[in-house]
Structure formats: C-alpha cells, structure tokens
Design an enzyme around this catalytic site. Structure first.
Site, mmCIF file in Angstrom:
data_model
loop_
_atom_site.group_PDB
_atom_site.id
_atom_site.type_symbol
_atom_site.label_atom_id
_atom_site.label_comp_id
_atom_site.label_asym_id
_atom_site.label_seq_id
_atom_site.Cartn_x
_atom_site.Cartn_y
_atom_site.Cartn_z
ATOM 1 N N ILE A 191 -3.611 -5.931 -8.879
ATOM 2 C CA ILE A 191 -4.533 -6.212 -7.061
ATOM 3 C C ILE A 191 -4.895 -5.070 -6.746
ATOM 4 O O ILE A 191 -3.440 -4.251 -7.079
ATOM 5 C CB ILE A 191 -3.704 -7.078 -6.425
ATOM 6 C CG1 ILE A 191 -3.755 -8.324 -7.046
ATOM 7 C CG2 ILE A 191 -4.565 -6.754 -5.269
ATOM 8 C CD1 ILE A 191 -2.368 -9.270 -6.436
ATOM 9 N N ARG A 192 -6.005 -4.591 -7.346
ATOM 10 C CA ARG A 192 -5.410 -2.448 -6.451
ATOM 11 C C ARG A 192 -4.685 -1.792 -7.252
ATOM 12 O O ARG A 192 -4.027 -1.342 -6.310
ATOM 13 C CB ARG A 192 -5.941 -2.329 -5.150
ATOM 14 C CG ARG A 192 -6.737 -3.263 -4.656
ATOM 15 C CD ARG A 192 -7.038 -2.856 -3.170
ATOM 16 N NE ARG A 192 -6.615 -1.428 -2.443
ATOM 17 C CZ ARG A 192 -5.736 -0.796 -1.701
ATOM 18 N NH1 ARG A 192 -5.282 -1.871 -0.999
ATOM 19 N NH2 ARG A 192 -6.135 0.465 -1.446
ATOM 20 N N CYS A 249 3.433 -2.836 -8.740
ATOM 21 C CA CYS A 249 2.265 -1.645 -8.158
ATOM 22 C C CYS A 249 2.822 -0.724 -7.908
ATOM 23 O O CYS A 249 3.331 0.390 -7.431
ATOM 24 C CB CYS A 249 1.871 -3.225 -7.192
ATOM 25 S SG CYS A 249 -0.194 -3.190 -7.323
ATOM 26 N N HIS A 302 1.917 -7.715 -11.024
ATOM 27 C CA HIS A 302 3.130 -8.224 -9.808
ATOM 28 C C HIS A 302 3.566 -10.006 -10.249
ATOM 29 O O HIS A 302 2.680 -10.833 -10.673
ATOM 30 C CB HIS A 302 2.162 -9.107 -8.460
ATOM 31 C CG HIS A 302 1.542 -8.258 -8.092
ATOM 32 N ND1 HIS A 302 2.045 -7.425 -7.052
ATOM 33 C CD2 HIS A 302 0.449 -7.356 -7.887
ATOM 34 C CE1 HIS A 302 1.821 -6.603 -6.191
ATOM 35 N NE2 HIS A 302 0.315 -6.302 -6.722
ATOM 36 N N ARG A 328 -2.790 6.016 -8.874
ATOM 37 C CA ARG A 328 -2.879 4.594 -7.400
ATOM 38 C C ARG A 328 -5.180 4.092 -7.198
ATOM 39 O O ARG A 328 -5.652 5.035 -7.851
ATOM 40 C CB ARG A 328 -3.524 5.676 -5.861
ATOM 41 C CG ARG A 328 -1.757 5.674 -6.061
ATOM 42 C CD ARG A 328 -1.995 6.567 -4.459
ATOM 43 N NE ARG A 328 -3.003 5.456 -3.215
ATOM 44 C CZ ARG A 328 -3.271 5.326 -2.748
ATOM 45 N NH1 ARG A 328 -4.644 6.844 -2.271
ATOM 46 N NH2 ARG A 328 -3.705 4.784 -1.564
ATOM 47 N N GLU A 363 6.071 -11.891 -9.296
ATOM 48 C CA GLU A 363 6.853 -12.310 -9.075
ATOM 49 C C GLU A 363 5.852 -13.201 -7.803
ATOM 50 O O GLU A 363 5.224 -14.680 -7.206
ATOM 51 C CB GLU A 363 6.755 -11.496 -7.853
ATOM 52 C CG GLU A 363 5.941 -11.070 -6.597
ATOM 53 C CD GLU A 363 5.102 -9.928 -6.853
ATOM 54 O OE1 GLU A 363 4.614 -9.339 -6.065
ATOM 55 O OE2 GLU A 363 5.433 -9.381 -8.036
ATOM 56 N N GLU A 371 1.008 -1.327 -0.151
ATOM 57 C CA GLU A 371 0.172 -0.009 0.198
ATOM 58 C C GLU A 371 1.050 1.071 -0.127
ATOM 59 O O GLU A 371 1.570 1.389 0.478
ATOM 60 C CB GLU A 371 -0.678 -0.490 1.253
ATOM 61 C CG GLU A 371 -2.014 0.665 1.317
ATOM 62 C CD GLU A 371 -2.106 2.144 1.103
ATOM 63 O OE1 GLU A 371 -2.945 3.146 0.323
ATOM 64 O OE2 GLU A 371 -1.454 2.606 1.735
ATOM 65 N N SER A 372 0.618 1.858 -1.105
ATOM 66 C CA SER A 372 2.004 3.318 -1.544
ATOM 67 C C SER A 372 1.644 4.293 -0.387
ATOM 68 O O SER A 372 3.152 4.823 0.504
ATOM 69 C CB SER A 372 1.871 3.618 -2.716
ATOM 70 O OG SER A 372 -0.182 4.320 -2.910
#
Length: 198
Positions: A141-142, A83, A177, A112, A179, A52-53
């Site tokens: 994801i978001r 992300c 993502h 965002r 990963e 979450e940034s």
C-alpha cells in the site's frame, strides 16, 4: 531473571497499531502501544508500523521520542518496521523531503511510494528467505522499496524485482503489511529475534 513473556512495544503515533498488537498478542507477547518516552523502558522489542513516513517523523519528534528511539536502536533493541516503518529505519531516503529525518540503523536506501499511489496498491505471493510454509502473501500500500542495501544487510524478499524485505542484525523491515493478511510468520520471525537477545 527473565520474564515469562516478551514485552513488545508498537509505536503508536500513526498507522496499523492495533493490527500489530493483535498479531503479537496472538503469538504470546505482551504488546502495547508506545506514545511517550517513559513507555520505552523494559522492552524486548519494538514495531514501527506503516503509516505516512513524513507525518510519523514529525510526530516522533513532537512526542520527544526521536532521540530515545535512536538510542535504543543503536543499543541493539530488536526493531521491526513495516512499510513506513522501513523508511523510518533506513539510513537514507532516495529523493526524500529535505526536512525528513529517519531513526536509521539499516544500511539501506529506500524510495518512498516507489510502487505508486494508493490506487496502485496490490497483493502478491513472494518467497521469503528463512520462513517455512511456502510464499508469503504480501500487501503493498503506497509501499517503498529498497534501492540499495549495504554489505551487512540480508535481503529476505523481492517483488517485481525490487528488494522488499531486509534484515541487519536486530533490525527487520518489510515494505509490505503482514499484519493485515492473517499470516503471522513475519511476526514470528521478529518474536524469535527478540527472544535471541532477551
């Protein structure tokens, strides 16, 4: 004398730290989490994972990592952000929180949660410039997207007509993502970027 293996740190204040470490290790890098300024020495590259940034911004400052990270980015250290990591590397955030700061370095404007909330998460096969082997399976994801990219920024991938992967010099960012998919090609690209400046 260069080391035999690259040393790549993964910012470990929040997010998919273990997943990035696992992929990088599978590619032959010495990868480990970074939480303190003293752990930023002798790195060949750094990954800023998703999370979450706004929380990551606060934690980076709380751990006294903000200024050292900005200095490393400005000094040309290869950095890959996925992300929230893309947001952290962006020079500008569209309609961001007034108190939110970024590490900067990428001449981009990001939005965002642009693809929606957690419930709107999705996967899509996307074409990625410079990667052989066909489309990349991208997990959003978001996720943010890039609303504007400067002249020096290479656009590497799009999804739903939006920019979702960019590169500028030693900086690489994706809004998805890689990963978590078992496809290591984006990380392989980053490892090659690290080798180029070793």
């Amino acid at each position: 004398m260069s080391r035999s293996a690259l040393t790549i740190g993964v910012l470990a204040v929040q997010g998919d730290v273990r997943e990035h470490v696992r992929v990088l290790t599978s590619l032959g890098a010495q990868a480990h989490g970074i939480r303190r300024p003293t752990e930023l020495t002798d790195l060949d590259g750094l990954v800023i994972p998703g999370g979450e940034s706004t929380t990551m911004d606060k934690l980076v400052r709380a751990f006294d990592l903000f200024d050292p990270l900005r200095a490393l980015i400005a000094g040309g250290l290869p950095v890959y952000g996925s992300c929230a990591g893309m947001i952290m590397l962006a020079d500008r955030i569209a309609e961001g929180r007034p108190d939110q700061q970024t590490l900067g370095g990428l001449d981009i404007t990001v939005r965002r949660n642009a693809f929606g909330r957690q419930v709107d998460s999705f996967e899509e096969d996307i074409d990625f410039v410079g990667l052989d082997g066909g489309p990349v399976r991208a997990v959003f994801i978001r996720a943010p997207w890039v609303e504007d990219a400067g002249d020096g920024v290479d656009v590497l991938a799009r999804a739903a007509g939006r920019i979702v992967a960019v590169r500028q010099g030693a900086l690489l960012a994706t809004s998805f993502h890689p990963e978590v998919t078992g496809d290591a090609r984006v990380h392989e690209l980053f490892v090659e970027m690290c080798k180029d400046v070793q």
